[in-house]
Design a protein around this motif. Sequence first.
Motif, PDB file in Angstrom:
ATOM      1  N   ASP A 172      48.572 -23.078  26.599  1.00  0.00           N
ATOM      2  CA  ASP A 172      50.006 -22.827  26.439  1.00  0.00           C
ATOM      3  C   ASP A 172      50.725 -22.796  27.786  1.00  0.00           C
ATOM      4  OD1 ASP A 172      49.607 -22.645  23.800  1.00  0.00           O
ATOM      5  OD2 ASP A 172      50.190 -20.549  23.571  1.00  0.00           O
ATOM      6  N   LEU A 173      50.058 -22.238  28.794  1.00  0.00           N
ATOM      7  CA  LEU A 173      50.709 -22.104  30.100  1.00  0.00           C
ATOM      8  C   LEU A 173      51.053 -23.461  30.684  1.00  0.00           C
ATOM      9  CD1 LEU A 173      48.914 -19.252  32.071  1.00  0.00           C
ATOM     10  CD2 LEU A 173      51.163 -19.269  31.016  1.00  0.00           C
ATOM     11  N   ASP A 180      58.941 -27.154  30.770  1.00  0.00           N
ATOM     12  CA  ASP A 180      59.914 -26.611  31.709  1.00  0.00           C
ATOM     13  C   ASP A 180      60.273 -27.614  32.797  1.00  0.00           C
ATOM     14  OD1 ASP A 180      60.303 -24.260  30.445  1.00  0.00           O
ATOM     15  OD2 ASP A 180      58.944 -23.079  31.665  1.00  0.00           O
ATOM     16  N   LEU A 182      57.833 -30.010  34.475  1.00  0.00           N
ATOM     17  CA  LEU A 182      56.832 -30.498  35.413  1.00  0.00           C
ATOM     18  C   LEU A 182      55.966 -31.574  34.760  1.00  0.00           C
ATOM     19  CD1 LEU A 182      55.569 -27.175  37.044  1.00  0.00           C
ATOM     20  CD2 LEU A 182      57.385 -28.690  37.803  1.00  0.00           C
ATOM     21  N   ARG A 190      51.065 -25.939  40.187  1.00  0.00           N
ATOM     22  CA  ARG A 190      51.965 -24.794  40.327  1.00  0.00           C
ATOM     23  C   ARG A 190      51.682 -23.664  39.352  1.00  0.00           C
ATOM     24  NH1 ARG A 190      57.926 -26.958  41.230  1.00  0.00           N
ATOM     25  NH2 ARG A 190      58.361 -24.757  40.906  1.00  0.00           N
ATOM     26  N   ALA A 277      45.960 -11.262  32.638  1.00  0.00           N
ATOM     27  CA  ALA A 277      46.498 -10.376  31.598  1.00  0.00           C
ATOM     28  C   ALA A 277      48.020 -10.438  31.592  1.00  0.00           C
ATOM     29  CB  ALA A 277      46.028  -8.952  31.846  1.00  0.00           C
ATOM     30  N   GLY A 278      48.590 -10.520  30.416  1.00  0.00           N
ATOM     31  CA  GLY A 278      50.043 -10.556  30.340  1.00  0.00           C
ATOM     32  C   GLY A 278      50.595 -11.947  30.197  1.00  0.00           C
ATOM     33  N   ALA A 279      49.724 -12.932  30.338  1.00  0.00           N
ATOM     34  CA  ALA A 279      50.196 -14.304  30.179  1.00  0.00           C
ATOM     35  C   ALA A 279      50.491 -14.569  28.715  1.00  0.00           C
ATOM     36  CB  ALA A 279      49.152 -15.283  30.678  1.00  0.00           C
ATOM     37  N   VAL A 280      49.533 -14.248  27.893  1.00  0.00           N
ATOM     38  CA  VAL A 280      49.700 -14.487  26.467  1.00  0.00           C
ATOM     39  C   VAL A 280      49.374 -13.208  25.726  1.00  0.00           C
ATOM     40  CG1 VAL A 280      49.201 -16.921  26.657  1.00  0.00           C
ATOM     41  CG2 VAL A 280      47.360 -15.347  26.315  1.00  0.00           C
ATOM     42  N   LYS A 281      50.130 -12.904  24.755  1.00  0.00           N
ATOM     43  CA  LYS A 281      50.033 -11.694  23.928  1.00  0.00           C
ATOM     44  C   LYS A 281      50.326 -10.438  24.725  1.00  0.00           C
ATOM     45  CE  LYS A 281      48.004 -13.225  19.893  1.00  0.00           C
ATOM     46  NZ  LYS A 281      46.940 -13.203  18.974  1.00  0.00           N
TER      47      LYS A 281
ATOM     48  N   PHE B  81      56.548 -20.296  22.861  1.00  0.00           N
ATOM     49  CA  PHE B  81      55.227 -20.349  22.238  1.00  0.00           C
ATOM     50  C   PHE B  81      54.943 -19.044  21.512  1.00  0.00           C
ATOM     51  CE2 PHE B  81      53.314 -24.173  24.074  1.00  0.00           C
ATOM     52  CZ  PHE B  81      54.278 -24.484  25.016  1.00  0.00           C
ATOM     53  N   SER B  83      52.363 -17.402  21.820  1.00  0.00           N
ATOM     54  CA  SER B  83      51.781 -16.488  22.810  1.00  0.00           C
ATOM     55  C   SER B  83      52.764 -16.149  23.920  1.00  0.00           C
ATOM     56  CB  SER B  83      50.544 -17.133  23.409  1.00  0.00           C
ATOM     57  OG  SER B  83      50.919 -18.310  24.093  1.00  0.00           O
ATOM     58  N   ALA B  85      53.415 -17.531  26.525  1.00  0.00           N
ATOM     59  CA  ALA B  85      53.035 -18.353  27.687  1.00  0.00           C
ATOM     60  C   ALA B  85      53.863 -18.037  28.922  1.00  0.00           C
ATOM     61  CB  ALA B  85      53.137 -19.843  27.340  1.00  0.00           C
ATOM     62  N   LEU B  86      54.002 -16.770  29.242  1.00  0.00           N
ATOM     63  CA  LEU B  86      54.676 -16.401  30.492  1.00  0.00           C
ATOM     64  C   LEU B  86      53.716 -16.664  31.642  1.00  0.00           C
ATOM     65  CD1 LEU B  86      56.305 -13.034  29.404  1.00  0.00           C
ATOM     66  CD2 LEU B  86      57.306 -15.313  29.399  1.00  0.00           C
ATOM     67  N   TYR B  87      54.275 -17.046  32.795  1.00  0.00           N
ATOM     68  CA  TYR B  87      53.423 -17.305  33.957  1.00  0.00           C
ATOM     69  C   TYR B  87      53.014 -15.971  34.567  1.00  0.00           C
ATOM     70  CZ  TYR B  87      55.777 -21.699  33.103  1.00  0.00           C
ATOM     71  OH  TYR B  87      56.280 -22.809  32.500  1.00  0.00           O
ATOM     72  N   PRO B  88      51.727 -15.642  34.509  1.00  0.00           N
ATOM     73  CA  PRO B  88      51.308 -14.279  34.879  1.00  0.00           C
ATOM     74  C   PRO B  88      51.446 -13.987  36.359  1.00  0.00           C
ATOM     75  CG  PRO B  88      49.398 -15.646  34.431  1.00  0.00           C
ATOM     76  CD  PRO B  88      50.592 -16.475  34.087  1.00  0.00           C
ATOM     77  N   HIS B  89      51.480 -15.029  37.192  1.00  0.00           N
ATOM     78  CA  HIS B  89      51.523 -14.787  38.634  1.00  0.00           C
ATOM     79  C   HIS B  89      52.949 -14.687  39.162  1.00  0.00           C
ATOM     80  CE1 HIS B  89      51.817 -19.019  37.847  1.00  0.00           C
ATOM     81  NE2 HIS B  89      52.127 -19.289  39.082  1.00  0.00           N
ATOM     82  N   PHE B  98      61.952 -20.525  36.585  1.00  0.00           N
ATOM     83  CA  PHE B  98      61.000 -21.637  36.703  1.00  0.00           C
ATOM     84  C   PHE B  98      61.542 -22.990  36.224  1.00  0.00           C
ATOM     85  CE2 PHE B  98      57.247 -24.141  35.728  1.00  0.00           C
ATOM     86  CZ  PHE B  98      56.450 -23.914  36.842  1.00  0.00           C
ATOM     87  N   PRO B  99      62.117 -23.058  35.018  1.00  0.00           N
ATOM     88  CA  PRO B  99      62.609 -24.366  34.558  1.00  0.00           C
ATOM     89  C   PRO B  99      63.714 -24.920  35.449  1.00  0.00           C
ATOM     90  CG  PRO B  99      62.636 -22.757  32.781  1.00  0.00           C
ATOM     91  CD  PRO B  99      62.314 -22.007  34.021  1.00  0.00           C
ATOM     92  N   ARG B 101      64.020 -24.258  38.802  1.00  0.00           N
ATOM     93  CA  ARG B 101      63.371 -24.667  40.052  1.00  0.00           C
ATOM     94  C   ARG B 101      62.651 -25.996  39.866  1.00  0.00           C
ATOM     95  NH1 ARG B 101      61.277 -18.997  41.573  1.00  0.00           N
ATOM     96  NH2 ARG B 101      63.167 -18.062  42.428  1.00  0.00           N
ATOM     97  N   ALA B 102      62.009 -26.137  38.698  1.00  0.00           N
ATOM     98  CA  ALA B 102      61.264 -27.372  38.452  1.00  0.00           C
ATOM     99  C   ALA B 102      62.202 -28.577  38.470  1.00  0.00           C
ATOM    100  CB  ALA B 102      60.548 -27.282  37.109  1.00  0.00           C
ATOM    101  N   PRO B 131      54.639 -10.059  34.063  1.00  0.00           N
ATOM    102  CA  PRO B 131      54.476 -10.074  32.600  1.00  0.00           C
ATOM    103  C   PRO B 131      53.508  -9.017  32.076  1.00  0.00           C
ATOM    104  CG  PRO B 131      54.488 -12.301  33.426  1.00  0.00           C
ATOM    105  CD  PRO B 131      54.548 -11.402  34.637  1.00  0.00           C
ATOM    106  N   ARG B 132      52.436  -8.740  32.840  1.00  0.00           N
ATOM    107  CA  ARG B 132      51.460  -7.776  32.303  1.00  0.00           C
ATOM    108  C   ARG B 132      52.011  -6.366  32.226  1.00  0.00           C
ATOM    109  NH1 ARG B 132      49.326  -9.418  37.034  1.00  0.00           N
ATOM    110  NH2 ARG B 132      49.366  -8.000  38.803  1.00  0.00           N
ATOM    111  N   ARG B 139      58.278  -9.140  26.419  1.00  0.00           N
ATOM    112  CA  ARG B 139      57.744 -10.473  26.736  1.00  0.00           C
ATOM    113  C   ARG B 139      58.468 -11.535  25.922  1.00  0.00           C
ATOM    114  NH1 ARG B 139      51.358  -8.973  26.774  1.00  0.00           N
ATOM    115  NH2 ARG B 139      51.566  -7.512  28.477  1.00  0.00           N
ATOM    116  N   ARG B 146      63.801 -17.554  29.299  1.00  0.00           N
ATOM    117  CA  ARG B 146      63.311 -18.732  30.014  1.00  0.00           C
ATOM    118  C   ARG B 146      63.681 -20.011  29.254  1.00  0.00           C
ATOM    119  NH1 ARG B 146      56.967 -19.186  31.023  1.00  0.00           N
ATOM    120  NH2 ARG B 146      57.003 -19.778  28.838  1.00  0.00           N
TER     121      ARG B 146
END
Lengths: 281, 352
Positions: A172-173, A180, A182, A190, A277-281, B81, B83, B85-89, B98-99, B101-102, B131-132, B139, B146
């Motif tokens: 999904d990421l 988005d 890319l 990225r 953690a935190g990316a999904v769910k 999504f 899930s 699908a947030l970017y965790p970093h 993000f969209p 910047r892209a 996100p965490r 979320r 986003r």
Amino acid sequence: MTGGLARTARRVGRFGLLAGFVGFLAFPFYWMLITTFKTTQDLHNTEYNPYLFHDPPTLEHLRTLFEDTIFLQWLWNTAFVGVLVVIITIVLAVPAGYSLARTTGRWGQTLGVGIFLTYLVPPTILFIPLARVIAWLGLQDSLWSLVLVYPSISVPFCTWLLMGFFKAVPRDLEEAAMLDGLSRLAAFVRVVVPVSIAGILTCVIFTFTLVFQEFVYGVTFITASTNYTVSVGVPTFLVRGDVYFWGSMMAACLIASLPIAVIYNLFVDRFVAGFTAGAVK
Amino acid sequence: MAIVEARNISKKFAEVTAVEQINLTAEEGEFLVLLGPSGCGKTTLMRMIAGLEQPSAGRIVIGGRDVTDLPPRTRNIAMVFQSYALYPHMTVAGNIAFPLRARGTSKVETAERVTWAARMFDIERLLDRKPRQLSGGERQRVALARAVVRKPEVFLLDEPLSNLDAKLRHSARDELKQFQRNLGTTTLYVTHDQVEAMGLGDRIAVLNQGLVHQIGTPQQVYDRPADIFVATFIGSPPMNLVELDDVVLGFRPESFLPEEVHPAQDGRSRLPFRITRSEYLGADRLVYGVLEPPYPPTHVISKLPTNIRVEVNSGERHDFAVRLADLNRFDRASGRRLAEDGEAASATSDLT
């Protein structure tokens, strides 16, 4: 009251456990450090407490290491080979691991296991045929022979390791990043790479450590002492017949292991699990 | 804002056909829900519209432009999504930006738009978090922010509410509908939850086994189901079905009431009913039982609002009835709905 007592007991237990691990892991460093500065007589006398200084500390072993051997040259050689091997490994293993992780069906897994199996073939078997290859390439006695050969160990292992890390990154990421704006490649660079940074750093450290400690290829492909790596130079020069220069050897080990320990500690929080953690769910 | 068209779209995975010859159009600004059980092909269809899957056949047209062979990034679509699908970093702010910047949007404009989107979903105080550190509801809001930040032509939402707890889901649904109204962006929404579909959709496309069974407003789909699948998939408890020769009669549990509570002037058909069990659910009572002759002994359910106080006791026989207008007739062989006139007339005569 009893609750407070239980909490105290738990704390004591936890710190006790922690202290045990710290002692266990720090002991080799302590041993290297104290041996480096002990006089030879102090080291060899079994009457003395081995964990403490008896004679006053000495810099004699460090002097021997730096003045009687070309340790700095070996260190430089090792770092040179190390950096190049790390670069080669990452450049090959990252795309390979990602492709295998995203290959659907059984092929990805089978190929991954196949690649990992090549890692299990030990250098003691491979160095004879590889010596022929190195000779054919005219790289005998050159550091480039090591730059060429070490990836044969590090690339399979790192590919396999990274495959696991990339598999843990939710598809999904990447798809979100592609929507988005890319391309697949940019989404990989990225989003997937930053998220898998723990795996990539693990590969860097694994590879660097490998170059620092590898002996068989180093001793077979290199003859001139000016081209030695640390792991070959130190035992070759500091063990003369049955005389071991313990103090200087420990000094060499300490100096060689410090950079890796420092790098590792810089990134230690990145290695802690749960990074995604935190990316999904 | 754009019309989204799927023209004769098919998708085969190895042996399995996930989507078969689907034709579907989402009008400008419409909220179109794709509803179906899991594995019905609704997500595959959405992914083909997004460009994440390549159709085996057919074309995808967005805003009059054939995008079938274009990569996702050029379709100007935003997707949320399941899930999230947030970017965790990245921080929340980084995720929302993000969209932009892209696409190389300027820094000033990016900052403005991020603030705008964050304000819309009331998450300005979360912008510096990762996100965490967010709850499920937060979320979801970040994922929506986003999606809206670059003002896409189309929103694709893949079960965005399914990870929220039941309480939150209600308010989230309301907000979702409201922001879609405000923005007026064409939206495709995938869900297996019929309540969500009915509540959110301007129109609902009901899918099963890769086929579209019906497209219509919530009311059309509920009151005039196109076939037996739609009739039984939508509504809880599902529509009662009674087989009579070549025809299958269908009526909703809430239309199946004791005869005496029907207004006298309504045309209706009487169905003798033997009650086996009833459940009290607060707002309603569910009455289970079996039809009596002249009807085949079929298990049916009646849903009585609690304010209908007629006594119905287990083991008793009671005359129930359905308004003729509430009766659906399906062809037994094909499962299709039968035309209202003609065919319908003969069916009615059997009943009275």
